[in-house]
Design an enzyme around this catalytic site. Structure first.
Site, mmCIF file in Angstrom:
data_model
loop_
_atom_site.group_PDB
_atom_site.id
_atom_site.type_symbol
_atom_site.label_atom_id
_atom_site.label_comp_id
_atom_site.label_asym_id
_atom_site.label_seq_id
_atom_site.Cartn_x
_atom_site.Cartn_y
_atom_site.Cartn_z
ATOM 1 N N LYS A 111 18.296 51.527 33.168
ATOM 2 C CA LYS A 111 19.636 51.957 32.732
ATOM 3 C C LYS A 111 19.531 52.876 31.522
ATOM 4 C CE LYS A 111 21.967 47.969 34.741
ATOM 5 N NZ LYS A 111 22.423 46.580 34.599
ATOM 6 N N GLN A 161 23.514 42.514 29.878
ATOM 7 C CA GLN A 161 22.813 42.211 31.131
ATOM 8 C C GLN A 161 22.903 40.714 31.441
ATOM 9 O OE1 GLN A 161 21.534 44.544 33.156
ATOM 10 N NE2 GLN A 161 20.781 43.068 34.649
ATOM 11 N N ASP A 172 31.105 47.546 32.912
ATOM 12 C CA ASP A 172 30.648 46.670 33.997
ATOM 13 C C ASP A 172 31.828 46.112 34.803
ATOM 14 O OD1 ASP A 172 28.031 46.120 34.714
ATOM 15 O OD2 ASP A 172 27.665 44.837 32.970
HETATM 16 N N1 GUN Z 1 22.955 41.450 36.535
HETATM 17 C C1 GUN Z 1 22.856 41.800 37.837
HETATM 18 N N2 GUN Z 1 23.655 42.854 38.120
HETATM 19 C C2 GUN Z 1 24.259 43.177 36.967
HETATM 20 C C3 GUN Z 1 25.192 44.200 36.624
HETATM 21 O O1 GUN Z 1 25.655 45.018 37.432
HETATM 22 N N3 GUN Z 1 25.575 44.212 35.326
HETATM 23 C C4 GUN Z 1 25.107 43.320 34.409
HETATM 24 N N4 GUN Z 1 25.564 43.398 33.163
HETATM 25 N N5 GUN Z 1 24.253 42.364 34.698
HETATM 26 C C5 GUN Z 1 23.829 42.307 35.978
#
Ligand code: GUN
Length: 297
Positions: A54, A98, A121
């Site tokens: 990311k 995350q 998100d």
């Molecule tokens: N863990 C698995 N997928 C995601 C996501 O799209 N965003 C976040 N913040 N954590 C995740």
């Protein structure tokens, strides 16, 4: 193989290029780059990979990346204090914490601390409520990426029968809301669903997000169905192979004979998640700066 391959990797790469161009125009107009903060607590290996990817993608799109890595034993209060600082920081347009978080943390409380205006998100109750009630807001990246692929392949989704397998807050529930908003007839199946096969058999659109390797078989599908496979499962190496095998929630070999179109794993939904995250962050930046996005992303 009868099915058309839905190339998420190529679609994501085009989306990232458009976001990159829009990010450049944003910086020229706003006098600062769009900024995305990513917070990782602990050292879950899969999360480390995602967070690294990311950050890299954010920089490649010409946006500012703020990465915060905290030890697994960080007290929840410290994480909440960091989120408060990021909420108040005008250089930060989007905040991503995350998941999953370490066991001692209350995930709901941590998500609730994120300013809904920076919730790229789409995980806050504000964002989820907006999606459920048809208001504009941030939509979780993976299901929005799936919807983009579906609309690119099928055009208008109105009237299609859709089955979403999985009811997580991250994928299944927002996916169902998005399909409903497109006027699909939506069924959400999960681990307690009876006779999943006959539900899947009726579906024009199948979105599999259960986390069970190769569960959906080709002979479950309505011939010609469009299949979106969100699963990423690691299987032990096949005979004679050195590396673990990455497979989806759909048995690709049989499903690609029956489906009309299908996403591969890897190279299908996976690359879309980060591309949509960058898109959401850039949308947030425009709102914060009072600027209009020239092009729908
Ligand atoms: N863990 C698995 N997928 C995601 C996501 O799209 N965003 C976040 N913040 N954590 C995740």
């Amino acid at each position: 193989m009868a099915a058309k391959l839905i190339d998420g990797k190529a679609f994501a790469s085009r989306l990232r290029a458009r976001v990159g161009e829009a990010a450049r125009r944003f910086e020229a107009a706003a006098g600062r780059p769009a900024g995305l903060a990513v917070v990782l607590v602990g050292a879950d290996p899969a999360s480390e990979v995602y967070v690294g990817a990311k950050g890299k993608a954010t920089r490649e799109a010409g946006m500012a990346s703020f990465e915060h890595r905290l030890p697994a034993e960080t007290p929840e209060g410290e994480l909440l204090a960091l989120i408060e600082r990021l909420n108040a920081d005008p250089a930060v347009d989007g905040i991503l914490v995350q998941l999953p978080l370490p066991k001692h943390m209350d995930e709901a409380a941590v998500i609730a601390a994120i300013d809904p205006g920076k919730d790229v998100d789409g995980f806050t109750t504000e964002s989820a409520g907006r999606l459920a009630t048809g208001l504009a807001g941030f939509v979780p990246c993976t299901p929005l990426g799936c919807l983009m692929l579906l609309k690119d392949h099928l055009g208008d989704l109105s009237g299609f029968d859709a089955v979403v397998i999985g009811r997580s807050n991250i994928v299944g529930k927002p996916m169902a809301q998005l399909l409903l908003a497109e006027s699909c007839t939506v069924t959400v199946a999960h681990s307690r669903t009876r006779d999943l096969q006959s539900l899947v058999r009726r579906a024009d659109i199948v979105v599999a997000a259960v986390g069970r390797a190769e569960m959906v078989k080709g002979d479950w599908l309505k011939p010609g169905a469009t299949v979106i496979d969100v699963g990423i499962n690691r299987l032990p190496p096949a005979d004679g192979e050195a590396k673990a095998r990455l497979v989806g929630d759909v048995d690709f070999a049989s499903a690609s004979e029956a489906a009309g179109a299908i996403t591969p794993v890897p190279g299908g939904v996976g690359p879309m998640t980060i591309a949509v995250l960058l898109r959401n962050a850039l949308v947030a930046a425009h709102i914060h700066a009072g600027l209009r996005l020239e092009e729908e992303l």
